[in-house]
Design a protein around this motif. Structure first.
Motif, PDB file in Angstrom:
ATOM      1  N   LEU A 115       0.802  -1.494  -0.244  1.00 16.46           N
ATOM      2  CA  LEU A 115      -0.014   0.177  -0.061  1.00 16.46           C
ATOM      3  C   LEU A 115       0.815   1.195   0.034  1.00 16.46           C
ATOM      4  CD1 LEU A 115      -2.660  -1.121   2.589  1.00 16.46           C
ATOM      5  CD2 LEU A 115      -2.846  -0.941  -0.010  1.00 16.46           C
ATOM      6  N   LYS A 116       1.908   1.332   0.681  1.00 19.18           N
ATOM      7  CA  LYS A 116       2.955   2.480   0.644  1.00 19.18           C
ATOM      8  C   LYS A 116       3.435   2.704  -0.743  1.00 19.18           C
ATOM      9  CE  LYS A 116       6.119   2.595   3.523  1.00 19.18           C
ATOM     10  NZ  LYS A 116       7.323   1.803   4.307  1.00 19.18           N
ATOM     11  N   ARG A 117       4.074   1.478  -1.293  1.00 22.01           N
ATOM     12  CA  ARG A 117       4.421   1.646  -2.549  1.00 22.01           C
ATOM     13  C   ARG A 117       3.426   2.147  -3.677  1.00 22.01           C
ATOM     14  NH1 ARG A 117       7.337  -3.359  -1.193  1.00 22.01           N
ATOM     15  NH2 ARG A 117       5.869  -4.398  -2.297  1.00 22.01           N
ATOM     16  N   CYS A 118       2.207   1.780  -3.433  1.00 17.90           N
ATOM     17  CA  CYS A 118       1.246   2.269  -4.338  1.00 17.90           C
ATOM     18  C   CYS A 118       0.556   3.538  -3.916  1.00 17.90           C
ATOM     19  CB  CYS A 118       0.113   1.316  -4.553  1.00 17.90           C
ATOM     20  SG  CYS A 118       0.438  -0.281  -4.908  1.00 17.90           S
ATOM     21  N   LYS A 119       1.141   4.066  -2.882  1.00 24.20           N
ATOM     22  CA  LYS A 119       0.828   5.561  -2.299  1.00 24.20           C
ATOM     23  C   LYS A 119      -0.525   5.567  -1.977  1.00 24.20           C
ATOM     24  CE  LYS A 119       4.963   7.239  -3.024  1.00 24.20           C
ATOM     25  NZ  LYS A 119       5.899   7.093  -1.586  1.00 24.20           N
TER      26      LYS A 119
END
Length: 265
Positions: A115-119
């Protein structure tokens, strides 16, 4: 007529062979299937890995091997830039494994990272909220989730809020290892902002508050690093020398008891 019989015999043999292969596949245990998944994955046959892992999950959905297969599927989907498919596999693991189980902890951490990498920071925060409510009475799990929250906030650019969470834990922690980890995470919030000067000032203040020699050594090194990153080389040399002196003292203090023990013998 003879040709016809020959073709019938060949077809019959082919059907029997296929039936035998199907029976053999159907009879494989979850462990055997997982070993095949691992072998295909190691060979770089990701399509074959995906098919084999999906079949394992379909045939033995409640097995422990299905959990491992879902982890493999999540890795493949994530590598193929299919985050929703990866998250779906991890959700299935989280439905079976608690945050007291290493696999549950791993699945939640992997989900948050995706989820972080996908912002998709808001989605990550909602996920953390859900588990923080569920484990509100579990100090260790709640602490881990709070650290994860700070990490997501920092990644979202909310570094001051992230730092406040981590600093609060740092002030009450009695574990040297925990304190080093909190300092490292706090340092990362300054690095994320490229705010090296304030990072150096923060750790200078931390040094003045440190009462433990181990803490002082750790903080002095971090202070030196941030001064060097902000191109204040005079201060960097000063703090590097201080850290060196502290480490030299620690080595001397450690050797002295050994020497005294040796003399006593």
């Amino acid at each position: 007529m003879i040709v016809g019989k020959s073709r019938v015999i060949q077809l019959f043999a082919l059907v029997c062979s296929a039936a035998f292969m199907f029976a053999a596949c159907a009879g494989r245990s979850p462990q055997e299937r997982l070993e095949k998944v691992a072998k295909l994955f190691q060979q770089g046959d990701y399509l074959g890995t995906r098919l084999e892992a999906k079949e394992l999950v379909l045939k033995y959905p409640e097995s422990e091997e299905a959990i491992a297969a879902r982890f493999v599927l999540a890795q493949i989907y994530n590598a193929d830039a299919q985050p929703d498919e990866a998250l779906s596999e991890l959700d299935q693991i989280l439905a079976r494994k608690s945050q007291k189980d290493p696999q549950g902890i791993q699945a939640l951490g992997f989900s948050i990272d995706i989820l972080k990498r996908c912002k998709r920071h808001e989605h990550a925060m909602l996920l953390i909220d859900r588990y923080q409510k569920q484990y509100a009475d579990d100090y260790v799990t709640s602490l881990q989730l709070s650290v994860a929250r700070a990490d997501v906030l920092s990644d979202a650019g909310e570094t001051a809020q992230a730092r406040a969470i981590l600093d609060a834990f740092l002030r009450v922690s009695t574990s040297p290892l925990e304190r080093r980890q909190f300092r490292q995470l706090i340092g990362q919030t300054f690095i994320h902002q490229q705010d090296f000067t304030n990072g150096a000032h923060y750790f200078e203040e931390q040094f003045s508050l440190a009462t433990d020699d181990e803490d002082k050594r750790d903080v002095a090194l971090r202070t030196a690093w941030f001064h060097a990153a902000s191109e204040n080389y005079e201060k960097a040399r000063e703090w590097t020398q201080l850290a060196t002196d502290l480490f030299s003292k620690a080595i001397a203090d450690e050797l002295d008891p050994r020497q005294r023990s040796s003399l006593a013998q």
